[in-house]
Motif scaffolding. Structure first.
Motif, PDB file in Angstrom:
ATOM      1  N   UNK A   1       9.368  19.811   4.353  1.00 47.77           N
ATOM      2  CA  UNK A   1       8.648  20.924   3.734  1.00 47.77           C
ATOM      3  C   UNK A   1       8.176  21.897   4.803  1.00 47.77           C
ATOM      4  N   UNK A   2       8.104  23.166   4.456  1.00 50.82           N
ATOM      5  CA  UNK A   2       7.713  24.193   5.421  1.00 50.82           C
ATOM      6  C   UNK A   2       6.286  24.018   5.924  1.00 50.82           C
ATOM      7  N   UNK A   3       5.434  23.357   5.143  1.00 51.21           N
ATOM      8  CA  UNK A   3       4.038  23.241   5.535  1.00 51.21           C
ATOM      9  C   UNK A   3       3.703  21.911   6.198  1.00 51.21           C
ATOM     10  N   UNK A   4       4.724  21.145   6.596  1.00 51.26           N
ATOM     11  CA  UNK A   4       4.506  19.895   7.328  1.00 51.26           C
ATOM     12  C   UNK A   4       4.528  20.229   8.816  1.00 51.26           C
ATOM     13  N   UNK A   5       3.361  20.183   9.468  1.00 54.56           N
ATOM     14  CA  UNK A   5       3.237  20.698  10.831  1.00 54.56           C
ATOM     15  C   UNK A   5       3.327  19.649  11.936  1.00 54.56           C
TER      16      UNK A   5
ATOM     17  N   UNK B   1       0.835  -1.197   0.000  1.00 51.08           N
ATOM     18  CA  UNK B   1       0.000   0.000   0.000  1.00 51.08           C
ATOM     19  C   UNK B   1       0.878   1.259   0.000  1.00 51.08           C
ATOM     20  N   UNK B   2       0.292   2.421  -0.340  1.00 44.40           N
ATOM     21  CA  UNK B   2       1.069   3.670  -0.298  1.00 44.40           C
ATOM     22  C   UNK B   2       1.536   3.969   1.128  1.00 44.40           C
ATOM     23  N   UNK B   3       2.694   4.603   1.237  1.00 42.43           N
ATOM     24  CA  UNK B   3       3.156   5.062   2.544  1.00 42.43           C
ATOM     25  C   UNK B   3       2.353   6.301   2.937  1.00 42.43           C
ATOM     26  N   UNK B   4       2.400   6.634   4.217  1.00 40.73           N
ATOM     27  CA  UNK B   4       1.655   7.804   4.678  1.00 40.73           C
ATOM     28  C   UNK B   4       2.305   9.085   4.158  1.00 40.73           C
ATOM     29  N   UNK B   5       3.635   9.130   4.245  1.00 39.79           N
ATOM     30  CA  UNK B   5       4.393  10.249   3.676  1.00 39.79           C
ATOM     31  C   UNK B   5       5.858   9.856   3.589  1.00 39.79           C
ATOM     32  N   UNK B   6       6.641  10.668   2.912  1.00 43.74           N
ATOM     33  CA  UNK B   6       8.066  10.418   2.702  1.00 43.74           C
ATOM     34  C   UNK B   6       8.902  11.376   3.563  1.00 43.74           C
TER      35      UNK B   6
ATOM     36  N   UNK C   1      13.866  11.352  19.260  1.00 41.44           N
ATOM     37  CA  UNK C   1      13.684  12.403  18.254  1.00 41.44           C
ATOM     38  C   UNK C   1      14.145  11.904  16.895  1.00 41.44           C
ATOM     39  N   UNK C   2      13.440  12.346  15.868  1.00 47.48           N
ATOM     40  CA  UNK C   2      13.833  12.067  14.495  1.00 47.48           C
ATOM     41  C   UNK C   2      14.239  13.376  13.840  1.00 47.48           C
ATOM     42  N   UNK C   3      15.472  13.405  13.367  1.00 47.65           N
ATOM     43  CA  UNK C   3      16.004  14.564  12.656  1.00 47.65           C
ATOM     44  C   UNK C   3      15.781  14.331  11.167  1.00 47.65           C
ATOM     45  N   UNK C   4      14.770  15.006  10.569  1.00 49.31           N
ATOM     46  CA  UNK C   4      14.446  14.724   9.169  1.00 49.31           C
ATOM     47  C   UNK C   4      15.493  15.246   8.194  1.00 49.31           C
ATOM     48  N   UNK C   5      16.227  16.262   8.576  1.00 55.45           N
ATOM     49  CA  UNK C   5      17.240  16.816   7.679  1.00 55.45           C
ATOM     50  C   UNK C   5      18.346  15.809   7.400  1.00 55.45           C
ATOM     51  N   UNK C   6      18.752  15.072   8.451  1.00 57.07           N
ATOM     52  CA  UNK C   6      19.837  14.103   8.317  1.00 57.07           C
ATOM     53  C   UNK C   6      19.336  12.660   8.320  1.00 57.07           C
ATOM     54  N   UNK C   7      18.005  12.483   8.475  1.00 59.34           N
ATOM     55  CA  UNK C   7      17.403  11.155   8.472  1.00 59.34           C
ATOM     56  C   UNK C   7      18.019  10.245   9.534  1.00 59.34           C
ATOM     57  N   UNK C   8      18.145  10.789  10.753  1.00 68.04           N
ATOM     58  CA  UNK C   8      18.766  10.022  11.836  1.00 68.04           C
ATOM     59  C   UNK C   8      17.946  10.176  13.117  1.00 68.04           C
ATOM     60  N   UNK C   9      18.126   9.219  14.007  1.00 71.64           N
ATOM     61  CA  UNK C   9      17.520   9.258  15.335  1.00 71.64           C
ATOM     62  C   UNK C   9      18.442  10.017  16.276  1.00 71.64           C
ATOM     63  N   UNK C  10      17.861  10.867  17.100  1.00 72.45           N
ATOM     64  CA  UNK C  10      18.622  11.625  18.089  1.00 72.45           C
ATOM     65  C   UNK C  10      17.971  11.491  19.455  1.00 72.45           C
ATOM     66  N   UNK C  11      18.645  12.007  20.467  1.00 73.91           N
ATOM     67  CA  UNK C  11      18.097  11.975  21.820  1.00 73.91           C
ATOM     68  C   UNK C  11      16.784  12.750  21.859  1.00 73.91           C
ATOM     69  N   UNK C  12      15.828  12.314  22.684  1.00 75.34           N
ATOM     70  CA  UNK C  12      14.518  12.963  22.687  1.00 75.34           C
ATOM     71  C   UNK C  12      14.560  14.392  23.217  1.00 75.34           C
ATOM     72  N   UNK C  13      13.700  15.221  22.646  1.00 69.15           N
ATOM     73  CA  UNK C  13      13.459  16.572  23.124  1.00 69.15           C
ATOM     74  C   UNK C  13      14.710  17.435  23.083  1.00 69.15           C
TER      75      UNK C  13
END
Length: 402
Positions: free
Chosen positions: A283-287, A272-277, A317-329
């Motif tokens: 994107x600036x409008x992803x809230x 099935x399609x993914x929810x998002x990529x 935490x998920x850092x979308x710029x680098x596509x990596x997991x980081x420490x929370x908060x």
């Protein structure tokens, strides 16, 4: 006389749930003319004495039992040959980490019945922990929001004695006018909705969720038709979507533009399609800032779910710029992810009682009777000859390592 044994859960991290509470086990013993033995355990949410006090025998070994009931996967060295085992095997999707488990089950000529595969004639599951996954997952989402923005402080779900104790925490919740989106429509989603409504959060339609501003926190429940659409622009048909998901594409981004918290409860088929990529997140409008992924499909429909979290460390935490997991908060630009993969374990007493009631109502009469409806037969993965049953022959290549 048939002997039923309740095994000591051996998987690590430990699981405190049980397939039957003490009073439920007593009920089966008295109403189905069977003997019920309970293997001694220091990890259960119900103690050995709780079972003793209702007249059940506590034993060190259940090797002479005919039917062994557990919750999680039984460690290979604890499998009892030539018996009938019930547990969640996590093998029917060819999970690589349990290949050796299924191999051992066959070599030990164990009849394996998987809780997940017990269904009625319409294909609907007759026993599950889904409601409790939804309840704890939604509560954890609210806990995470309070923690991320330092607005309120709730007890962890696993610190609560039971569900009634957890509900007392609702009074502490003080949310701004955020929007919460839930995906799915089954048991898990209903459990999540139970918490949000109990916490005083109003439900609105998907249309109003998209088009209106509210002065109070709200949530909406999204079915597959709300966030998937046909590639050719034709009308959405649910049965066709599940049968031929390749004809569809995701349409969730319109919700992502107005959603603060996403609670993902929907089963996802890899076809099935993914929810998002990941590219959508930056994107600036992803809230969306907080994602409670109850389904916990690793790198599945939600790219920020890079790994499961644990009850002890429930968020990262998920850092979308680098596509990596980081420490929370750690950074406001990150998404905070809650992806605990054994959520019902946080309310083990309530989850066990609910599961046991379904076991007594929907499974035991067929297991100890004629099984005319084929409920046990359909759920039997392997027989006591060391062979896969016909329905599960597709797992042979998986067992062979192909």
């Amino acid at each position: 006389m048939t002997k039923i044994g309740i095994i000591k859960e051996g998987k690590v991290p430990i699981d405190r749930r049980v397939p039957l509470t003490p009073h439920q086990a007593k009920h089966i013993k008295e109403n189905f003319d069977v003997e019920v033995l309970v293997q001694s355990s220091d990890v259960r949410c119900f103690s050995d004495d709780d079972y003793r006090n209702v007249g059940l025998s506590i034993v060190d070994s259940i090797e002479d039992c005919d039917i062994i009931l557990g919750v999680k996967e039984v460690p290979i060295d604890k499998l009892i040959p030539n018996k009938t085992h019930f547990f969640f095997s996590h093998t029917i999707k060819k999970q690589e980490y349990n290949r050796d488990l299924l191999r051992s089950i066959l070599s030990k000529k164990i009849r394996l019945v998987d809780w997940e595969t017990l269904t009625n004639e319409n294909g609907n599951r007759v026993i599950a922990f889904g409601r409790w996954a939804g309840i704890v997952g939604a509560y954890n989402a609210l806990w995470t929001y309070g923690k991320r923005y330092n607005l309120f402080h709730l007890k962890r779900a696993n610190e609560c004695f039971d569900y009634a104790d957890l509900k007392k925490e609702y009074e502490k919740i003080n949310l701004p006018n955020i929007k919460i989106a839930l995906t799915g429509g089954g048991r898990v989603t209903k459990g999540a909705m139970e918490v949000l409504l109990g916490a005083g959060i109003n439900q609105v339609t998907p249309h109003d969720f998209l088009s209106q501003r509210f002065e109070e926190p709200v949530f909406t429940q999204l079915n597959s038709r709300d966030y998937n659409k046909r590639k050719d622009g034709k009308e959405f048909h649910r049965n066709e979507f599940y049968a031929n998901p390749e004809h569809y594409e995701g349409d969730f981004l319109k919700y992502a533009k107005v959603t603060d918290v996403l609670i993902a409860c929907a089963f996802w088929d890899p076809a099935a399609p993914v929810l998002f990529q990941r590219e959508d997140i930056i994107r600036d409008d992803f809230d969306v800032r907080i994602i409670a992924d109850i389904t916990c499909d690793i790198e599945g429909s939600i790219p920020s779910t890079k790994k499961p979290s644990t009850i002890d460390d429930p968020i990262y935490d998920y850092n979308p710029s680098d596509d990596v997991v980081e420490q929370p908060l750690t950074d406001e630009g990150n998404i905070t992810v809650m992806a605990v993969d054994n959520l019902p374990c946080e309310l083990p007493r309530d989850a066990s009682e609910s599961f046991g009631n379904e076991l007594i109502d929907n499974v035991i009469p067929h297991l100890l009777g004629s099984d005319e409806q084929g409920i046990i037969q359909r759920a039997t993965i392997s027989n006591n000859q060391g062979e896969l049953t016909e329905k599960y022959n597709y797992l042979q290549g998986y067992i062979d390592g192909k």
